[in-house]
Design a protein around this motif. Structure first.
Motif, PDB file in Angstrom:
ATOM      1  N   THR A 119       0.832  -1.205   0.000  1.00 50.04           N
ATOM      2  CA  THR A 119       0.000   0.000   0.000  1.00 50.04           C
ATOM      3  C   THR A 119       0.868   1.258   0.000  1.00 50.04           C
ATOM      4  O   THR A 119       0.580   2.212  -0.729  1.00 50.04           O
ATOM      5  CB  THR A 119      -0.943  -0.017   1.216  1.00 50.04           C
ATOM      6  N   LEU A 120       1.935   1.255   0.778  1.00 46.97           N
ATOM      7  CA  LEU A 120       2.850   2.398   0.782  1.00 46.97           C
ATOM      8  C   LEU A 120       3.495   2.563  -0.589  1.00 46.97           C
ATOM      9  O   LEU A 120       3.607   3.679  -1.099  1.00 46.97           O
ATOM     10  CB  LEU A 120       3.922   2.227   1.859  1.00 46.97           C
ATOM     11  N   LYS A 121       3.902   1.470  -1.192  1.00 48.66           N
ATOM     12  CA  LYS A 121       4.527   1.518  -2.521  1.00 48.66           C
ATOM     13  C   LYS A 121       3.597   2.167  -3.533  1.00 48.66           C
ATOM     14  O   LYS A 121       4.025   2.907  -4.404  1.00 48.66           O
ATOM     15  CB  LYS A 121       4.893   0.105  -2.981  1.00 48.66           C
ATOM     16  N   HIS A 122       2.313   1.916  -3.403  1.00 49.72           N
ATOM     17  CA  HIS A 122       1.314   2.434  -4.349  1.00 49.72           C
ATOM     18  C   HIS A 122       0.636   3.714  -3.851  1.00 49.72           C
ATOM     19  O   HIS A 122      -0.411   4.093  -4.380  1.00 49.72           O
ATOM     20  CB  HIS A 122       0.278   1.354  -4.658  1.00 49.72           C
ATOM     21  N   ASN A 123       1.207   4.345  -2.827  1.00 51.74           N
ATOM     22  CA  ASN A 123       0.702   5.625  -2.334  1.00 51.74           C
ATOM     23  C   ASN A 123      -0.754   5.531  -1.868  1.00 51.74           C
ATOM     24  O   ASN A 123      -1.543   6.436  -2.094  1.00 51.74           O
ATOM     25  CB  ASN A 123       0.850   6.717  -3.414  1.00 51.74           C
ATOM     26  N   GLY A 124      -1.090   4.437  -1.218  1.00 52.57           N
ATOM     27  CA  GLY A 124      -2.466   4.223  -0.805  1.00 52.57           C
ATOM     28  C   GLY A 124      -2.773   4.565   0.632  1.00 52.57           C
ATOM     29  O   GLY A 124      -3.909   4.425   1.073  1.00 52.57           O
ATOM     30  N   HIS A 125      -1.771   5.018   1.396  1.00 54.65           N
ATOM     31  CA  HIS A 125      -2.028   5.376   2.785  1.00 54.65           C
ATOM     32  C   HIS A 125      -2.675   6.755   2.869  1.00 54.65           C
ATOM     33  O   HIS A 125      -2.502   7.596   2.005  1.00 54.65           O
ATOM     34  CB  HIS A 125      -0.736   5.326   3.605  1.00 54.65           C
ATOM     35  N   VAL A 126      -3.394   6.982   3.928  1.00 52.93           N
ATOM     36  CA  VAL A 126      -4.141   8.221   4.113  1.00 52.93           C
ATOM     37  C   VAL A 126      -3.175   9.375   4.392  1.00 52.93           C
ATOM     38  O   VAL A 126      -2.225   9.247   5.148  1.00 52.93           O
ATOM     39  CB  VAL A 126      -5.128   8.075   5.298  1.00 52.93           C
ATOM     40  N   ARG A 127      -3.450  10.493   3.755  1.00 51.57           N
ATOM     41  CA  ARG A 127      -2.746  11.741   4.053  1.00 51.57           C
ATOM     42  C   ARG A 127      -3.695  12.879   3.764  1.00 51.57           C
ATOM     43  O   ARG A 127      -4.744  12.687   3.170  1.00 51.57           O
ATOM     44  CB  ARG A 127      -1.450  11.865   3.269  1.00 51.57           C
ATOM     45  N   ILE A 128      -3.328  14.071   4.175  1.00 53.29           N
ATOM     46  CA  ILE A 128      -4.184  15.233   3.976  1.00 53.29           C
ATOM     47  C   ILE A 128      -3.881  15.808   2.599  1.00 53.29           C
ATOM     48  O   ILE A 128      -3.046  16.687   2.443  1.00 53.29           O
ATOM     49  CB  ILE A 128      -3.990  16.275   5.093  1.00 53.29           C
ATOM     50  N   ASP A 129      -4.552  15.274   1.579  1.00 53.29           N
ATOM     51  CA  ASP A 129      -4.274  15.670   0.204  1.00 53.29           C
ATOM     52  C   ASP A 129      -4.704  17.093  -0.114  1.00 53.29           C
ATOM     53  O   ASP A 129      -4.235  17.680  -1.075  1.00 53.29           O
ATOM     54  CB  ASP A 129      -4.928  14.702  -0.777  1.00 53.29           C
ATOM     55  N   VAL A 130      -5.609  17.675   0.681  1.00 53.80           N
ATOM     56  CA  VAL A 130      -6.046  19.052   0.450  1.00 53.80           C
ATOM     57  C   VAL A 130      -4.841  19.982   0.543  1.00 53.80           C
ATOM     58  O   VAL A 130      -4.687  20.905  -0.254  1.00 53.80           O
ATOM     59  CB  VAL A 130      -7.136  19.461   1.469  1.00 53.80           C
ATOM     60  N   ILE A 131      -3.975  19.716   1.484  1.00 50.17           N
ATOM     61  CA  ILE A 131      -2.767  20.526   1.654  1.00 50.17           C
ATOM     62  C   ILE A 131      -1.633  19.954   0.806  1.00 50.17           C
ATOM     63  O   ILE A 131      -1.004  20.661   0.020  1.00 50.17           O
ATOM     64  CB  ILE A 131      -2.356  20.578   3.141  1.00 50.17           C
ATOM     65  N   TYR A 132      -1.361  18.689   0.966  1.00 50.89           N
ATOM     66  CA  TYR A 132      -0.228  18.018   0.316  1.00 50.89           C
ATOM     67  C   TYR A 132      -0.284  18.166  -1.203  1.00 50.89           C
ATOM     68  O   TYR A 132       0.729  18.425  -1.849  1.00 50.89           O
ATOM     69  CB  TYR A 132      -0.247  16.539   0.722  1.00 50.89           C
ATOM     70  N   GLY A 133      -1.451  18.020  -1.791  1.00 46.76           N
ATOM     71  CA  GLY A 133      -1.613  18.084  -3.239  1.00 46.76           C
ATOM     72  C   GLY A 133      -1.317  19.451  -3.830  1.00 46.76           C
ATOM     73  O   GLY A 133      -1.029  19.569  -5.019  1.00 46.76           O
ATOM     74  N   ARG A 134      -1.375  20.495  -3.021  1.00 46.85           N
ATOM     75  CA  ARG A 134      -1.119  21.860  -3.505  1.00 46.85           C
ATOM     76  C   ARG A 134       0.355  22.245  -3.436  1.00 46.85           C
ATOM     77  O   ARG A 134       0.737  23.310  -3.898  1.00 46.85           O
ATOM     78  CB  ARG A 134      -1.936  22.863  -2.697  1.00 46.85           C
ATOM     79  N   LEU A 135       1.150  21.378  -2.830  1.00 46.94           N
ATOM     80  CA  LEU A 135       2.566  21.695  -2.656  1.00 46.94           C
ATOM     81  C   LEU A 135       3.371  21.283  -3.885  1.00 46.94           C
ATOM     82  O   LEU A 135       2.942  20.419  -4.661  1.00 46.94           O
ATOM     83  CB  LEU A 135       3.101  20.969  -1.414  1.00 46.94           C
ATOM     84  N   SER A 136       4.540  21.843  -4.025  1.00 47.17           N
ATOM     85  CA  SER A 136       5.419  21.483  -5.144  1.00 47.17           C
ATOM     86  C   SER A 136       5.931  20.060  -4.947  1.00 47.17           C
ATOM     87  O   SER A 136       5.931  19.530  -3.829  1.00 47.17           O
ATOM     88  CB  SER A 136       6.602  22.447  -5.222  1.00 47.17           C
ATOM     89  N   GLN A 137       6.397  19.456  -6.026  1.00 45.41           N
ATOM     90  CA  GLN A 137       6.935  18.093  -5.936  1.00 45.41           C
ATOM     91  C   GLN A 137       8.110  18.046  -4.958  1.00 45.41           C
ATOM     92  O   GLN A 137       8.245  17.087  -4.206  1.00 45.41           O
ATOM     93  CB  GLN A 137       7.396  17.604  -7.309  1.00 45.41           C
ATOM     94  N   ARG A 138       8.931  19.047  -5.000  1.00 49.17           N
ATOM     95  CA  ARG A 138      10.104  19.084  -4.119  1.00 49.17           C
ATOM     96  C   ARG A 138       9.676  19.139  -2.647  1.00 49.17           C
ATOM     97  O   ARG A 138      10.232  18.424  -1.805  1.00 49.17           O
ATOM     98  CB  ARG A 138      10.959  20.291  -4.487  1.00 49.17           C
ATOM     99  N   THR A 139       8.686  19.953  -2.332  1.00 50.16           N
ATOM    100  CA  THR A 139       8.198  20.046  -0.952  1.00 50.16           C
ATOM    101  C   THR A 139       7.563  18.723  -0.530  1.00 50.16           C
ATOM    102  O   THR A 139       7.777  18.253   0.596  1.00 50.16           O
ATOM    103  CB  THR A 139       7.188  21.204  -0.818  1.00 50.16           C
ATOM    104  N   ARG A 140       6.790  18.100  -1.425  1.00 46.82           N
ATOM    105  CA  ARG A 140       6.192  16.794  -1.114  1.00 46.82           C
ATOM    106  C   ARG A 140       7.275  15.750  -0.862  1.00 46.82           C
ATOM    107  O   ARG A 140       7.144  14.918   0.037  1.00 46.82           O
ATOM    108  CB  ARG A 140       5.261  16.346  -2.241  1.00 46.82           C
TER     109      ARG A 140
END
Length: 179
Positions: free
Chosen positions: A69-90
């Motif tokens: 699940t971790l390999k496929h990015n399936g764990h829960v995170r706060i995508d409202v904030i995380y998704g707006r960040l740059s790739q480098r910040t992520r």
């Protein structure tokens, strides 16, 4: 960095193989559950062993698939904030999260769970319920599952470092459910 990326690729392959194999346990637990319900309600027969194997398999599904699940990015995170960040910040957030939280937690869980598994094997622990199963296999799932999660955490750290050094791209930009 190439040898490290090769290690990350090997870890990815291990968790991918185990994750895909564990998917079949979902079918097994579903069939066992259905058969158990049919026997209990249709024929008035039941067994604690069948109930226990259901939760053993559920534990196996949950614990052994955590790295997948971790390999496929399936764990829960706060995508409202995380998704707006740059790739480098992520990448920095993922790297620091893995180093400060994921890997220490996994190490602690393996360290704490291993003695329980060893004690269970040495004592021949059996469920106290009538017709219950031996306990060491389910106790082994805890350190094994967290070890696989930790390995995948190492792979993700390697991939984030490679990205931050300009030697790779961020893996899994799209979570599993959106693919």
């Amino acid at each position: 960095m190439k040898p490290w990326i090769a290690i990350a690729t090997a870890i990815d392959a291990v968790n991918e193989t185990i994750g895909r194999a564990v998917l079949w346990l979902v079918l097994a637990v579903t069939l066992i559950s259905a058969a158990n319900a049919l026997m209990r309600y249709g024929f008035g027969m039941s067994s604690n062993a069948w109930l226990e194997i259901q939760w053993y398999l559920f534990g196996a599904i949950f614990l052994l698939a955590a790295g997948y699940t971790l390999k496929h990015n399936g764990h829960v995170r706060i995508d409202v904030i995380y998704g707006r960040l740059s790739q480098r910040t992520r990448a920095w957030i993922d790297l620091l999260g893995a180093l400060l939280f994921l890997l220490p937690l996994c190490g602690l869980m393996v360290w704490l769970a291993w003695p329980g598994f060893v004690d269970s094997v040495q004592s021949g622990e059996i469920s106290p319920d009538a017709g219950g199963l031996i306990r060491w296999p389910v106790r082994l799932l805890i350190p094994l599952g967290f070890a696989l999660l930790a390995l995948q955490g190492v792979a993700e750290v390697i991939k984030r470092i490679a990205f931050l050094r300009g030697q790779g791209k961020l893996p899994h930009e799209t979570p599993m459910e959106e693919v």
